[in-house]
Design a protein around this motif. Structure first.
Motif, PDB file in Angstrom:
ATOM      1  N   ASN A   1       0.831  -1.213   0.000  1.00 37.19           N
ATOM      2  CA  ASN A   1       0.000   0.000   0.000  1.00 37.19           C
ATOM      3  C   ASN A   1       0.857   1.253   0.000  1.00 37.19           C
ATOM      4  O   ASN A   1       0.574   2.222  -0.713  1.00 37.19           O
ATOM      5  CB  ASN A   1      -0.924  -0.001   1.229  1.00 37.19           C
ATOM      6  N   VAL A   2       1.903   1.251   0.837  1.00 42.72           N
ATOM      7  CA  VAL A   2       2.795   2.424   0.893  1.00 42.72           C
ATOM      8  C   VAL A   2       3.461   2.631  -0.467  1.00 42.72           C
ATOM      9  O   VAL A   2       3.595   3.757  -0.947  1.00 42.72           O
ATOM     10  CB  VAL A   2       3.856   2.228   1.998  1.00 42.72           C
ATOM     11  N   GLN A   3       3.877   1.519  -1.081  1.00 37.33           N
ATOM     12  CA  GLN A   3       4.502   1.623  -2.409  1.00 37.33           C
ATOM     13  C   GLN A   3       3.527   2.231  -3.412  1.00 37.33           C
ATOM     14  O   GLN A   3       3.900   3.126  -4.203  1.00 37.33           O
ATOM     15  CB  GLN A   3       4.947   0.233  -2.854  1.00 37.33           C
ATOM     16  N   SER A   4       2.279   1.751  -3.368  1.00 38.95           N
ATOM     17  CA  SER A   4       1.281   2.277  -4.305  1.00 38.95           C
ATOM     18  C   SER A   4       1.004   3.748  -4.044  1.00 38.95           C
ATOM     19  O   SER A   4       0.898   4.563  -4.983  1.00 38.95           O
ATOM     20  CB  SER A   4      -0.018   1.472  -4.174  1.00 38.95           C
ATOM     21  N   ILE A   5       0.870   4.099  -2.754  1.00 40.74           N
ATOM     22  CA  ILE A   5       0.620   5.505  -2.422  1.00 40.74           C
ATOM     23  C   ILE A   5       1.777   6.381  -2.884  1.00 40.74           C
ATOM     24  O   ILE A   5       1.577   7.468  -3.445  1.00 40.74           O
ATOM     25  CB  ILE A   5       0.391   5.652  -0.901  1.00 40.74           C
ATOM     26  N   ALA A   6       3.015   5.901  -2.678  1.00 46.34           N
ATOM     27  CA  ALA A   6       4.184   6.690  -3.100  1.00 46.34           C
ATOM     28  C   ALA A   6       4.205   6.870  -4.601  1.00 46.34           C
ATOM     29  O   ALA A   6       4.415   7.989  -5.109  1.00 46.34           O
ATOM     30  CB  ALA A   6       5.461   5.994  -2.618  1.00 46.34           C
ATOM     31  N   ARG A   7       3.996   5.778  -5.336  1.00 51.11           N
ATOM     32  CA  ARG A   7       4.061   5.876  -6.795  1.00 51.11           C
ATOM     33  C   ARG A   7       2.966   6.778  -7.342  1.00 51.11           C
ATOM     34  O   ARG A   7       3.210   7.648  -8.191  1.00 51.11           O
ATOM     35  CB  ARG A   7       3.934   4.477  -7.402  1.00 51.11           C
ATOM     36  N   GLN A   8       1.722   6.579  -6.850  1.00 45.81           N
ATOM     37  CA  GLN A   8       0.610   7.356  -7.388  1.00 45.81           C
ATOM     38  C   GLN A   8       0.697   8.823  -6.967  1.00 45.81           C
ATOM     39  O   GLN A   8       0.354   9.717  -7.738  1.00 45.81           O
ATOM     40  CB  GLN A   8      -0.721   6.746  -6.931  1.00 45.81           C
ATOM     41  N   SER A   9       1.172   9.044  -5.730  1.00 38.68           N
ATOM     42  CA  SER A   9       1.338  10.446  -5.289  1.00 38.68           C
ATOM     43  C   SER A   9       2.388  11.144  -6.139  1.00 38.68           C
ATOM     44  O   SER A   9       2.236  12.311  -6.527  1.00 38.68           O
ATOM     45  CB  SER A   9       1.737  10.491  -3.813  1.00 38.68           C
ATOM     46  N   LEU A  10       3.479  10.440  -6.438  1.00 36.14           N
ATOM     47  CA  LEU A  10       4.540  11.018  -7.264  1.00 36.14           C
ATOM     48  C   LEU A  10       4.033  11.279  -8.672  1.00 36.14           C
ATOM     49  O   LEU A  10       4.326  12.310  -9.294  1.00 36.14           O
ATOM     50  CB  LEU A  10       5.742  10.076  -7.294  1.00 36.14           C
ATOM     51  N   ARG A  11       3.223  10.342  -9.164  1.00 31.83           N
ATOM     52  CA  ARG A  11       2.714  10.459 -10.529  1.00 31.83           C
ATOM     53  C   ARG A  11       1.761  11.658 -10.668  1.00 31.83           C
ATOM     54  O   ARG A  11       1.706  12.293 -11.716  1.00 31.83           O
ATOM     55  CB  ARG A  11       1.994   9.160 -10.877  1.00 31.83           C
ATOM     56  N   GLN A  12       1.011  11.948  -9.582  1.00 37.38           N
ATOM     57  CA  GLN A  12       0.000  12.999  -9.653  1.00 37.38           C
ATOM     58  C   GLN A  12       0.497  14.347  -9.145  1.00 37.38           C
ATOM     59  O   GLN A  12      -0.218  15.341  -9.228  1.00 37.38           O
ATOM     60  CB  GLN A  12      -1.223  12.580  -8.806  1.00 37.38           C
ATOM     61  N   SER A  13       1.715  14.387  -8.585  1.00 37.99           N
ATOM     62  CA  SER A  13       2.209  15.641  -7.984  1.00 37.99           C
ATOM     63  C   SER A  13       2.900  16.507  -9.037  1.00 37.99           C
ATOM     64  O   SER A  13       3.628  16.013  -9.898  1.00 37.99           O
ATOM     65  CB  SER A  13       3.191  15.326  -6.858  1.00 37.99           C
ATOM     66  N   GLY A  14       2.680  17.814  -8.890  1.00 39.65           N
ATOM     67  CA  GLY A  14       3.304  18.736  -9.819  1.00 39.65           C
ATOM     68  C   GLY A  14       4.702  19.147  -9.417  1.00 39.65           C
ATOM     69  O   GLY A  14       5.466  19.671 -10.225  1.00 39.65           O
ATOM     70  N   SER A  15       5.056  18.941  -8.113  1.00 41.12           N
ATOM     71  CA  SER A  15       6.376  19.320  -7.631  1.00 41.12           C
ATOM     72  C   SER A  15       6.784  18.378  -6.500  1.00 41.12           C
ATOM     73  O   SER A  15       5.965  17.626  -5.956  1.00 41.12           O
ATOM     74  CB  SER A  15       6.371  20.756  -7.119  1.00 41.12           C
ATOM     75  N   LEU A  16       8.067  18.441  -6.158  1.00 44.90           N
ATOM     76  CA  LEU A  16       8.567  17.592  -5.082  1.00 44.90           C
ATOM     77  C   LEU A  16       7.927  17.991  -3.751  1.00 44.90           C
ATOM     78  O   LEU A  16       7.606  17.127  -2.919  1.00 44.90           O
ATOM     79  CB  LEU A  16      10.086  17.728  -4.990  1.00 44.90           C
ATOM     80  N   GLU A  17       7.725  19.278  -3.529  1.00 47.16           N
ATOM     81  CA  GLU A  17       7.103  19.741  -2.296  1.00 47.16           C
ATOM     82  C   GLU A  17       5.663  19.252  -2.200  1.00 47.16           C
ATOM     83  O   GLU A  17       5.204  18.807  -1.143  1.00 47.16           O
ATOM     84  CB  GLU A  17       7.155  21.268  -2.240  1.00 47.16           C
ATOM     85  N   GLN A  18       4.955  19.299  -3.334  1.00 47.99           N
ATOM     86  CA  GLN A  18       3.575  18.827  -3.355  1.00 47.99           C
ATOM     87  C   GLN A  18       3.532  17.309  -3.077  1.00 47.99           C
ATOM     88  O   GLN A  18       2.669  16.821  -2.351  1.00 47.99           O
ATOM     89  CB  GLN A  18       2.931  19.140  -4.705  1.00 47.99           C
ATOM     90  N   PHE A  19       4.481  16.590  -3.654  1.00 47.06           N
ATOM     91  CA  PHE A  19       4.555  15.139  -3.393  1.00 47.06           C
ATOM     92  C   PHE A  19       4.796  14.866  -1.916  1.00 47.06           C
ATOM     93  O   PHE A  19       4.153  13.994  -1.315  1.00 47.06           O
ATOM     94  CB  PHE A  19       5.663  14.508  -4.232  1.00 47.06           C
ATOM     95  N   GLU A  20       5.724  15.622  -1.321  1.00 42.37           N
ATOM     96  CA  GLU A  20       6.044  15.377   0.098  1.00 42.37           C
ATOM     97  C   GLU A  20       4.816  15.601   0.967  1.00 42.37           C
ATOM     98  O   GLU A  20       4.529  14.798   1.864  1.00 42.37           O
ATOM     99  CB  GLU A  20       7.175  16.310   0.540  1.00 42.37           C
TER     100      GLU A  20
END
Length: 612
Positions: free
Chosen positions: A290-309
């Motif tokens: 689940n954490v892996q999926s959340i990380a990948r999808q959050s990264l995929r949908q984020s416009g910036s590194l700060e937004q991803f964090e």
């Protein structure tokens, strides 16, 4: 006993006659007692046992015949042999009277020493034999007493032992059945002794083959062990460890002695442990996936590194808090109200602008984790774009429960006008996943006056039998930081290198100075004692060792500290229940907010405002 002397009694009213008899009878291991009258003789016979009594026939008062009759009338003296001593001529009548009174013989005066010694020798030897028989009798009684005591102890141990003791002959016919076996198998001794172990239904044929093989073994001094499954009287199988020994009675007859230990609970415990290990492995891998999926999808949908964090950390925190709730409930069901309260305490929802209603229900672990992410996403979206982004907005959470189906409605009101998004992001996918698939579903209505989400869940929901009051929610987290960490000297006590590195980066990024990192209790004690510090971050456990002493030392030095731990409050030092707790995994904004609040309270923080 053989070391005790043989005693003869001489009764005569003339002292010279007694002395003469005593002189003739004198020998080793013989004691001759004297009596001058019948009364004196009877007193002596109450004290001593005599192998022979010499009675003078002619005595004043009570004569020898009368004394003999008195002796025969008393149980203690009835068996004492009597020889009459007389100087008178004996006619048949007087001789008959003497034998009738109990005499075994006569000796006539003047006494022939040879005849006296010959007759006395017979009774002396009889006395010796009687003593030896007494010794043997006492020895046999002692042996019998010791045997009975040993048997009583063995029986008491056997009856009170958690083991069942069973004895069988070579044909597996039960010959002995202990109280422990009665308790273990519910079969009485009277009901099973004399019956076959198989025929009685106690064991099956497979177990019987094992026991027969033991009986046929040629092993010297054999000791066998095996696991078998005998049957209880009510028919259920009992897992047992059996230890067997072959007994020989010395006449060529053998028997099999069994000690039976019920290991059913241990077997069940091993099965449960194996199941729990498998379940733990499954949950850990599921969580990591689940954490892996959340990380990948959050990264995929984020416009910036700060937004991803921000998005990834928030989702990870929601998942972690849900895990904490389930951990407190030992991974059983947890109340829906508690999950909502957790969203308030984390700052995702504002308790003053939340309206909720619904029956008390519990959520199964998997449902709990999905709904935690859903509520986090809904609350985060409401704070960014919806009702909670303006002071006048409200969120209404209502739910109904009927026939195992939960229908939860999230409705926003008083916020800015709503327009449907151009595309569905990962957050929308997480909200939609709350239903769990199958018949569960999530639908959205983008109303201009406020979005409405309807989530249906058909599995993992149960009604609470007793409605308990919802725990008081912790106040929501402030989004402003009351003071700055700039220049604060911080001791970091953390044994996990990666976590320590992450904490150090966050602290230094906030302007603090990490003066030292301690990874063990001795290191932490030394640094806390010697360094000049404004603040300390204290892990709840360092390599399996409690940190109570470190907390006491910091408190004595008046150095404020907070715990950073994956443990709940109940596993942290009890003397410091008021110390702030930052739960792992931590949110950077929560870390800064709590630490600056601690410094401000102690008067060490610098007035200012830092970005959340």
């Amino acid at each position: 006993m053989p070391d005790k002397p043989i005693r003869f009694l001489v009764v005569d009213d003339i002292a010279e006659n007694i002395m003469a008899l005593e002189a003739l009878l004198r020998r080793d291991r013989l004691v001759v007692d004297r009596a001058r009258s019948a009364a004196e003789a009877l007193e002596l016979m109450l004290v001593h046992d005599y192998a022979l009594a010499f009675l003078d026939v002619q005595m004043p008062g009570t004569d020898g015949y009368e004394l003999a009759e008195l002796m025969r009338g008393t149980e203690r003296t009835r068996s004492v042999p009597i020889i009459f001593v007389t100087a008178a001529e004996m006619d048949e009548a007087r001789r008959f009277r003497g034998y009738e009174a109990g005499a075994v013989d006569y000796i006539f005066k003047p006494i022939d020493p040879v005849i006296l010694k010959s007759k006395a020798e017979v009774f002396f030897r009889i006395g010796l034999q009687a003593k030896e028989l007494e010794r043997q009798r006492d020895a046999m009684q002692a042996l019998a007493r010791h045997r009975d005591e040993a048997m009583a102890r063995l029986k008491a141990h056997t009856d009170n032992s958690p083991l069942g003791f069973v004895e069988l002959d070579r044909d597996l016919v039960i010959r002995a059945w202990s109280k422990g076996a009665e308790r273990m198998f519910g079969r009485t001794t009277d009901g099973i002794v004399g019956t076959g172990a198989v025929e009685s239904g106690w064991i099956g044929e497979e177990s019987a083959c094992t026991l027969r093989a033991w009986c046929d073994s040629d092993t010297k001094a054999p000791r066998f062990s095996a696991e078998i499954t005998p049957l209880h009287q009510d028919g259920h199988a009992i897992s047992c460890e059996v230890y067997g020994s072959i007994l020989d009675d010395g006449l060529g007859r053998q028997s099999l002695s069994l000690q039976v230990l019920d290991v059913t609970e241990r077997k069940q415990g091993e099965e449960v442990r194996s199941l729990l290990i498998g379940e733990l492995n499954h949950r850990i891998k599921n969580t990591l996936a689940n954490v892996q999926s959340i990380a990948r999808q959050s990264l995929r949908q984020s416009g910036s590194l700060e937004q991803f964090e921000q998005s990834f950390t928030g989702r990870l925190q929601a998942l972690a808090r849900a895990h904490s709730i389930l951990s407190d409930a030992t991974w059983a069901s947890a109340p829906l109200d508690q999950l909502i309260d957790d969203q308030i305490s984390s700052g995702t929802l504002d308790p003053d602008r939340l309206r909720r209603s619904g029956p008390p229900v519990e959520l199964a672990p998997e449902t709990m984790l999905r709904l935690a992410l859903t509520l986090h996403e809904l609350g985060t979206n409401a704070a960014k774009y919806g009702a909670l982004s303006v002071p006048t907005g409200e969120v209404h959470v209502t739910w109904t429960f009927d026939r195992g189906r939960l229908e939860l409605t999230w409705r926003e009101a008083g916020g800015p006008p709503v327009t449907p998004p151009d595309r569905s992001g990962f957050g929308t996918i997480l909200i939609g996943a709350a239903g769990g698939g199958d018949d569960g579903a999530a639908s959205v209505d983008w109303r201009p006056d406020g979005v409405v989400w309807t989530i249906s869940i058909n599995e993992g929901i149960t009604a609470l039998r007793t409605a308990s009051p919802a725990p008081e929610a912790a106040p929501g987290m402030s989004r402003s930081v009351p003071a700055s960490l700039t220049g604060a000297r911080v001791l970091l006590v953390e044994d996990e290198p990666l976590v320590a590195m992450d904490l150090q980066f966050e602290l230094e990024d906030a302007g603090a100075e990490v003066v030292a990192v301690a990874r063990s209790v001795p290191e932490a004690l030394a640094m806390a004692a010697d360094l000049t510090l404004d603040l300390a971050l204290l892990d709840g456990n360092l390599r399996g060792e409690a940190v109570d002493e470190v907390a006491r030392l910091l408190s004595r030095r008046d150095i404020p500290f907070c715990f950073v731990s994956g443990y709940g409050r109940e596993h942290l030092p009890r003397d410091f229940a008021d110390a702030p707790l930052i739960e792992k995994p931590f949110r950077p904004d929560a870390l800064r907010t709590i630490l600056t609040a601690v410094l401000a309270e102690m008067g060490r923080g610098k007035v200012g405002t830092a970005a959340a």
